[in-house]
Design a protein around this motif. Structure first.
Motif, PDB file in Angstrom:
ATOM      1  N   ALA A  60       0.183  21.934  -6.976  1.00  0.00           N
ATOM      2  CA  ALA A  60       0.014  20.767  -6.112  1.00  0.00           C
ATOM      3  C   ALA A  60       0.499  19.482  -6.774  1.00  0.00           C
ATOM      4  CB  ALA A  60      -1.453  20.624  -5.707  1.00  0.00           C
ATOM      5  N   VAL A  61       0.200  19.294  -8.061  1.00  0.00           N
ATOM      6  CA  VAL A  61       0.527  18.014  -8.710  1.00  0.00           C
ATOM      7  C   VAL A  61       1.913  18.017  -9.336  1.00  0.00           C
ATOM      8  CG1 VAL A  61      -1.896  17.510  -9.159  1.00  0.00           C
ATOM      9  CG2 VAL A  61      -0.531  18.661 -10.927  1.00  0.00           C
ATOM     10  N   SER A  62       2.642  19.117  -9.228  1.00  0.00           N
ATOM     11  CA  SER A  62       3.976  19.197  -9.826  1.00  0.00           C
ATOM     12  C   SER A  62       5.087  18.958  -8.815  1.00  0.00           C
ATOM     13  CB  SER A  62       4.179  20.570 -10.481  1.00  0.00           C
ATOM     14  OG  SER A  62       3.242  20.774 -11.504  1.00  0.00           O
ATOM     15  N   GLY A  63       4.740  18.640  -7.582  1.00  0.00           N
ATOM     16  CA  GLY A  63       5.767  18.408  -6.571  1.00  0.00           C
ATOM     17  C   GLY A  63       6.565  17.151  -6.850  1.00  0.00           C
ATOM     18  N   GLY A  64       7.815  17.167  -6.433  1.00  0.00           N
ATOM     19  CA  GLY A  64       8.671  15.986  -6.591  1.00  0.00           C
ATOM     20  C   GLY A  64       9.106  15.717  -8.011  1.00  0.00           C
ATOM     21  N   GLY A  65       8.871  16.645  -8.921  1.00  0.00           N
ATOM     22  CA  GLY A  65       9.345  16.485 -10.289  1.00  0.00           C
ATOM     23  C   GLY A  65       8.426  15.682 -11.184  1.00  0.00           C
ATOM     24  N   SER A  66       7.312  15.150 -10.672  1.00  0.00           N
ATOM     25  CA  SER A  66       6.403  14.374 -11.509  1.00  0.00           C
ATOM     26  C   SER A  66       5.109  15.143 -11.704  1.00  0.00           C
ATOM     27  CB  SER A  66       6.093  13.020 -10.861  1.00  0.00           C
ATOM     28  OG  SER A  66       5.442  13.199  -9.629  1.00  0.00           O
ATOM     29  N   LYS A  97       0.701   8.742  -9.557  1.00  0.00           N
ATOM     30  CA  LYS A  97       0.765  10.138  -9.971  1.00  0.00           C
ATOM     31  C   LYS A  97      -0.268  10.931  -9.195  1.00  0.00           C
ATOM     32  CE  LYS A  97       2.659   9.915 -14.622  1.00  0.00           C
ATOM     33  NZ  LYS A  97       2.466  10.329 -16.036  1.00  0.00           N
ATOM     34  N   PRO A  98       0.098  12.093  -8.689  1.00  0.00           N
ATOM     35  CA  PRO A  98      -0.878  12.863  -7.918  1.00  0.00           C
ATOM     36  C   PRO A  98      -2.026  13.346  -8.798  1.00  0.00           C
ATOM     37  CG  PRO A  98       1.122  14.143  -8.297  1.00  0.00           C
ATOM     38  CD  PRO A  98       1.415  12.753  -8.768  1.00  0.00           C
ATOM     39  N   VAL A  99      -3.202  13.374  -8.208  1.00  0.00           N
ATOM     40  CA  VAL A  99      -4.410  13.851  -8.879  1.00  0.00           C
ATOM     41  C   VAL A  99      -5.006  14.977  -8.040  1.00  0.00           C
ATOM     42  CG1 VAL A  99      -6.746  13.283  -9.639  1.00  0.00           C
ATOM     43  CG2 VAL A  99      -4.901  11.624  -9.946  1.00  0.00           C
ATOM     44  N   ALA A 100      -5.237  16.113  -8.673  1.00  0.00           N
ATOM     45  CA  ALA A 100      -5.892  17.242  -8.006  1.00  0.00           C
ATOM     46  C   ALA A 100      -7.315  17.370  -8.538  1.00  0.00           C
ATOM     47  CB  ALA A 100      -5.127  18.535  -8.243  1.00  0.00           C
ATOM     48  N   ILE A 101      -8.258  17.429  -7.614  1.00  0.00           N
ATOM     49  CA  ILE A 101      -9.676  17.512  -7.957  1.00  0.00           C
ATOM     50  C   ILE A 101     -10.218  18.879  -7.536  1.00  0.00           C
ATOM     51  CG2 ILE A 101     -11.975  16.698  -7.251  1.00  0.00           C
ATOM     52  CD1 ILE A 101     -10.995  14.632  -8.948  1.00  0.00           C
ATOM     53  N   SER A 102     -11.117  19.432  -8.353  1.00  0.00           N
ATOM     54  CA  SER A 102     -11.892  20.592  -7.932  1.00  0.00           C
ATOM     55  C   SER A 102     -13.327  20.383  -8.392  1.00  0.00           C
ATOM     56  CB  SER A 102     -11.332  21.894  -8.502  1.00  0.00           C
ATOM     57  OG  SER A 102     -11.939  23.020  -7.881  1.00  0.00           O
ATOM     58  N   SER A 130      -5.260  13.037  -4.741  1.00  0.00           N
ATOM     59  CA  SER A 130      -4.235  13.374  -3.760  1.00  0.00           C
ATOM     60  C   SER A 130      -4.537  14.729  -3.129  1.00  0.00           C
ATOM     61  CB  SER A 130      -2.861  13.436  -4.430  1.00  0.00           C
ATOM     62  OG  SER A 130      -2.629  12.308  -5.236  1.00  0.00           O
ATOM     63  N   PHE A 131      -5.252  15.585  -3.889  1.00  0.00           N
ATOM     64  CA  PHE A 131      -5.556  16.946  -3.430  1.00  0.00           C
ATOM     65  C   PHE A 131      -6.975  17.330  -3.835  1.00  0.00           C
ATOM     66  CE2 PHE A 131      -1.056  16.721  -4.527  1.00  0.00           C
ATOM     67  CZ  PHE A 131      -0.437  17.202  -3.390  1.00  0.00           C
ATOM     68  N   ARG A 150       0.827  -1.199   0.000  1.00  0.00           N
ATOM     69  CA  ARG A 150       0.000   0.000   0.000  1.00  0.00           C
ATOM     70  C   ARG A 150       0.864   1.252   0.000  1.00  0.00           C
ATOM     71  NH1 ARG A 150      -2.517   3.324   3.837  1.00  0.00           N
ATOM     72  NH2 ARG A 150      -4.572   4.085   3.205  1.00  0.00           N
ATOM     73  N   LEU A 151       1.935   1.223   0.801  1.00  0.00           N
ATOM     74  CA  LEU A 151       2.846   2.360   0.839  1.00  0.00           C
ATOM     75  C   LEU A 151       3.517   2.543  -0.510  1.00  0.00           C
ATOM     76  CD1 LEU A 151       4.325   4.604   2.368  1.00  0.00           C
ATOM     77  CD2 LEU A 151       6.013   2.897   3.104  1.00  0.00           C
ATOM     78  N   TRP A 152       3.961   1.465  -1.144  1.00  0.00           N
ATOM     79  CA  TRP A 152       4.610   1.545  -2.459  1.00  0.00           C
ATOM     80  C   TRP A 152       3.655   2.134  -3.500  1.00  0.00           C
ATOM     81  CZ3 TRP A 152       9.171   1.640  -4.529  1.00  0.00           C
ATOM     82  CH2 TRP A 152       9.323   1.420  -5.890  1.00  0.00           C
ATOM     83  N   TRP A 153       2.384   1.669  -3.473  1.00  0.00           N
ATOM     84  CA  TRP A 153       1.392   2.223  -4.411  1.00  0.00           C
ATOM     85  C   TRP A 153       1.207   3.711  -4.166  1.00  0.00           C
ATOM     86  CZ3 TRP A 153      -3.213   4.624  -3.131  1.00  0.00           C
ATOM     87  CH2 TRP A 153      -4.045   4.946  -4.212  1.00  0.00           C
TER      88      TRP A 153
END
Length: 322
Positions: A45-51, A19-24, A123-124, A11-14
């Protein structure tokens, strides 16, 4: 115990690899400066960590008031297809339509957000400070933050965007403000809130040909789905049958000189020499500035003289904008 350990690691690995997903979630009618601020925050928000992740907007269409309070349903600024195109052009990856059925609007705040989480694994959540959701608008930003703790998403609250109008007033960017400005003919100020000229689309239909008889042929805009500005004459741009943008003088109103009652949008393409008897072509009209209120004239000659002044004014203003 060993099975639990492997399950937790998986679960942690997943969670780390997804990829982060931002919802509005909202109406997003007009896709104005406030909505664009949400998109900018979502990108951050979704551009953190270079991805680079995904930005997903869930847009109600029609407005929930069409179900809850039909008599109070606000005028439409952008049909859903245009709204989706504008959101994508501004950087949203996916736009999904939320149809406000009684079942959907009757969901508790918890059930509503859990259905969004199940469908999109966000993710957000990116929302304004006044965001409300769930049955009776019972859910708030605080509710959303509590649900985020349970479902592994963060909540980013974006302050209400503000815009400086032509009279130097600082106002919050809201769809309701745009409607108020349009209802008072203030199309230039509406453009400041929108970040672009207010526009409508329709289909050119045959009319009574009064404009042509008065030396000022007009294209009659039918099948208009969005709010018309206040009755009056405006400068603007509109496309001809070939799709080319032309300077235009635009009349909105009911033709009081001829005793009309139906509100119409009529467009005179300035210095256009094409065939006026071409119909059923799609027209897009952009409103640039207010010229004058609609008036009833005592004679056709007075109307002709005023129309000539209107066209000259529109031509001069549009040339100065180039």
């Amino acid at each position: 115990m060993q099975i639990t350990w492997r399950s937790d690691v998986g679960r942690l690995w997943w969670w780390l690899m997804r990829k982060p997903v931002a919802i509005s979630i909202g109406n997003f009618d007009g896709v104005h400066a406030g909505h664009q601020a949400l998109i900018e925050k979502a990108h951050q928000a979704v551009s953190g960590g270079g991805s680079q992740g995904q930005i997903v907007f869930l847009a109600f269409d029609p407005h929930p008031a069409s179900v809850l309070r039909p008599e109070q349903q606000p005028d439409l600024l952008t049909p859903f297809s245009q709204r989706a195109d504008l959101l994508r052009a501004a950087g949203v990856n996916e736009v999904h339509r939320l149809v406000p059925t009684p079942d959907l609007l009757g969901m508790s705040p918890k059930s509503f957000i859990e259905s969004v989480v199940a469908a999109h694994q966000p993710s957000f959540f990116i929302e304004g400070p006044d965001f409300r959701f769930g049955k009776g608008r019972a859910g708030s930003i605080e509710t959303l933050e509590l649900l985020g703790q349970q479902h592994d998403f963060e909540v980013e609250v974006v302050s209400t965007a503000e815009v400086v109008l032509s009279d130097h007033k600082i106002v919050p960017a809201r769809s309701s403000l745009i409607r108020w400005l349009l209802s008072h003919g203030r199309v230039a100020d509406a453009a400041l809130v929108l970040g672009r000229p207010y526009q409508l689309t329709g289909t050119v239909q045959p009319g009574e040909k009064q404009g042509r008889l008065l030396g000022c042929p007009t294209a009659n805009c039918g099948q208009v789905q969005v709010m018309l500005p206040a009755d009056g004459v405006y400068t603007g741009l509109a496309n001809d049958p070939s799709g080319n943008l032309q300077p235009a003088a635009i009349s909105v109103g009911s033709k009081p000189t001829f005793g009309g009652h139906e509100r119409l949008c009529e467009v005179h393409l300035i210095d256009y020499e094409g065939d006026p008897d071409v119909y059923d072509w799609p027209i897009q009209v952009q409103f640039k500035s207010w010229i004058r209120e609609q008036l009833a004239f005592g004679s056709e000659q007075q109307l002709i003289e005023q129309m000539e002044r209107d066209v000259d004014c529109a031509r001069s203003r549009l040339e100065s904008m180039v």
